[in-house]
Design a protein around this motif. Sequence first.
Motif, PDB file in Angstrom:
ATOM      1  N   LEU A  75      -9.193   0.183  -1.823  1.00 44.25           N
ATOM      2  CA  LEU A  75      -7.766   0.420  -1.547  1.00 44.25           C
ATOM      3  C   LEU A  75      -7.588   1.640  -0.638  1.00 44.25           C
ATOM      4  O   LEU A  75      -6.755   1.636   0.267  1.00 44.25           O
TER       5      LEU A  75
ATOM      6  N   ALA B   5      -5.992   1.868   3.047  1.00 41.74           N
ATOM      7  CA  ALA B   5      -4.822   2.706   3.336  1.00 41.74           C
ATOM      8  C   ALA B   5      -5.036   3.608   4.544  1.00 41.74           C
ATOM      9  O   ALA B   5      -4.082   3.924   5.253  1.00 41.74           O
TER      10      ALA B   5
ATOM     11  N   ASN C 194      -3.152   4.100  -9.985  1.00 46.09           N
ATOM     12  CA  ASN C 194      -3.142   4.798  -8.706  1.00 46.09           C
ATOM     13  C   ASN C 194      -2.175   4.121  -7.725  1.00 46.09           C
ATOM     14  O   ASN C 194      -2.509   3.856  -6.575  1.00 46.09           O
ATOM     15  N   THR C 195      -1.000   3.816  -8.208  1.00 41.55           N
ATOM     16  CA  THR C 195       0.000   3.195  -7.348  1.00 41.55           C
ATOM     17  C   THR C 195       1.345   3.855  -7.622  1.00 41.55           C
ATOM     18  O   THR C 195       1.416   4.849  -8.350  1.00 41.55           O
ATOM     19  N   THR C 196       2.404   3.317  -7.049  1.00 41.28           N
ATOM     20  CA  THR C 196       3.718   3.927  -7.238  1.00 41.28           C
ATOM     21  C   THR C 196       4.488   3.165  -8.309  1.00 41.28           C
ATOM     22  O   THR C 196       4.187   1.998  -8.587  1.00 41.28           O
TER      23      THR C 196
ATOM     24  N   ARG D 114      -2.526   8.574  -4.134  1.00 41.75           N
ATOM     25  CA  ARG D 114      -1.596   7.646  -4.774  1.00 41.75           C
ATOM     26  C   ARG D 114      -0.433   7.306  -3.841  1.00 41.75           C
ATOM     27  O   ARG D 114      -0.103   6.145  -3.640  1.00 41.75           O
ATOM     28  N   SER D 115       0.173   8.349  -3.254  1.00 41.07           N
ATOM     29  CA  SER D 115       1.338   8.080  -2.403  1.00 41.07           C
ATOM     30  C   SER D 115       0.922   7.399  -1.105  1.00 41.07           C
ATOM     31  O   SER D 115       1.657   6.563  -0.574  1.00 41.07           O
ATOM     32  N   ILE D 116      -0.267   7.729  -0.600  1.00 40.04           N
ATOM     33  CA  ILE D 116      -0.692   7.128   0.674  1.00 40.04           C
ATOM     34  C   ILE D 116      -1.077   5.659   0.473  1.00 40.04           C
ATOM     35  O   ILE D 116      -0.716   4.799   1.287  1.00 40.04           O
ATOM     36  N   ILE D 117      -1.721   5.346  -0.665  1.00 40.79           N
ATOM     37  CA  ILE D 117      -2.028   3.936  -0.967  1.00 40.79           C
ATOM     38  C   ILE D 117      -0.714   3.186  -1.233  1.00 40.79           C
ATOM     39  O   ILE D 117      -0.512   2.070  -0.747  1.00 40.79           O
ATOM     40  N   GLY D 118       0.198   3.828  -1.977  1.00 41.01           N
ATOM     41  CA  GLY D 118       1.499   3.203  -2.265  1.00 41.01           C
ATOM     42  C   GLY D 118       2.257   2.907  -0.987  1.00 41.01           C
ATOM     43  O   GLY D 118       2.814   1.828  -0.816  1.00 41.01           O
TER      44      GLY D 118
ATOM     45  N   SER E  26       1.005   2.405   1.993  1.00 40.46           N
ATOM     46  CA  SER E  26       0.363   1.320   2.749  1.00 40.46           C
ATOM     47  C   SER E  26       0.679  -0.031   2.107  1.00 40.46           C
ATOM     48  O   SER E  26       0.846  -1.030   2.791  1.00 40.46           O
ATOM     49  N   GLU E  27       0.819  -0.063   0.748  1.00 35.50           N
ATOM     50  CA  GLU E  27       1.180  -1.318   0.074  1.00 35.50           C
ATOM     51  C   GLU E  27       2.610  -1.719   0.402  1.00 35.50           C
ATOM     52  O   GLU E  27       2.908  -2.875   0.621  1.00 35.50           O
ATOM     53  N   ASN E  28       3.503  -0.708   0.468  1.00 31.36           N
ATOM     54  CA  ASN E  28       4.897  -1.007   0.793  1.00 31.36           C
ATOM     55  C   ASN E  28       5.019  -1.565   2.204  1.00 31.36           C
ATOM     56  O   ASN E  28       5.782  -2.488   2.456  1.00 31.36           O
TER      57      ASN E  28
END
Lengths: 191, 226
Positions: free
Chosen positions: A64, A68, A166-168, B215-219, B221-223
């Motif tokens: 992941l 990213a 490890n996500t939002t 966490r925020s950077i992966i989040g 990229s998912e968004n």
Amino acid sequence: MDITQPVLPDHRFSELMQSAQAGDTDAYIQLLEKVTPRIRQIVRRHRTFLHPEDIEDLVQDILLSLHAVRATYDPGRPFMPWLLAIARNRLVDGARRYARGAAHEVCVENLAVTFADERANTVMNGLGDLPALEQAIGALPPIQRDAIRMLKLGEMSLKEAADAANTTVGALKVATHRAMASLRKMLVKKQ
Amino acid sequence: MNRETQQVILQLAQNARPVRPLRRPYVRAAVWVVISMIFVAGMVLIIPADHDLLRQFAERSFVIEQFAALATGIAAGLAAFVTVIPGGDRRWALLPLLPISLWLGSLAPSCFREFTRMGTQVFLVPHSLWCLPSIVLLGTVPALAMVVMLRRGAPLTPHLTAALGGLAAAGIGNIGVRFIHPEDVSVMLMVWHVGGVMLLCAFAGSAGRHFLNWRSIIGASENIAR
């Protein structure tokens, strides 16, 4: 085996990554499939005490992270040092998170699962088809499955689950919503 | 291959949009310096200077000091951009030490002279209390631009990266403040301006993990993928 010696020559990884950056899905799948055993090997070597499922969690975390920050890869530079820097950083980050979690953990034996009062246990009769539910949960995509397991089965708060995955919080809410809709569909079909 | 991991790979690949590789750190640093200097120059033109700018430019010490502050900002910015590239050489983080030494060196002799002449009385010289808030104000846009650009990289060393970014933004902000505020006492310059920049650098470094974390950077990229 030396972990810095990849199965493919480095320039081949660079080419695949360059294609992946340009939006080539097949090249990206090929690249991720080729680097995953290498990442797993690195994680195993550094975290010998972990269970296989925890090792797999870390491998997925690194994948992941790689995804990213894939824009940070410079096609003019070697690929493996770039990948190893991400992997090592995520391992250190994981260890820090684990230590922080362990410091706040309280061990409780035989935690009561319900109230002793008889009236409090009447709802247990209407749980429905548990194997079918388990099967339906198992068929969900990993992100949705984790969301259901942590929030609905594990009864974690959104914040705790987001930290663990490890996500939002927002992404977790979306995954849960989608998972519930899929489960509803799957279970209705089976009835 | 583990089934779950295989699913993660497929999901990542299917949701992956084309990305443009980040430009080299020196190019990004140059873009950031241009954005920051345009803002600082604009602010210097808008806020009226309460002293003679031409006279200041004639002073060699002022020119050296401003040059050192600018070099500190550029070097710290470049180092910050290198630290968000996986596999980048961490020794780049030491680069700002050179211009900082020049900056301190440009003020040290006159500080020493003032101190031997006035003793501790030098600290009682009247001083504008607006210099630190002014550095913050003039460093706002450079700092925001820096955060946006750093978040496109990998949060490998959040505290170090943020400290370097903070040093860069405060260093550039300080250049503008020196054009606006008169300050002839070197000890005060050392304490309030150099000290203020270092304080902001330390503050940014301590807050680094809040805006530079996986966490925020992966989040994010998912968004984007969604």
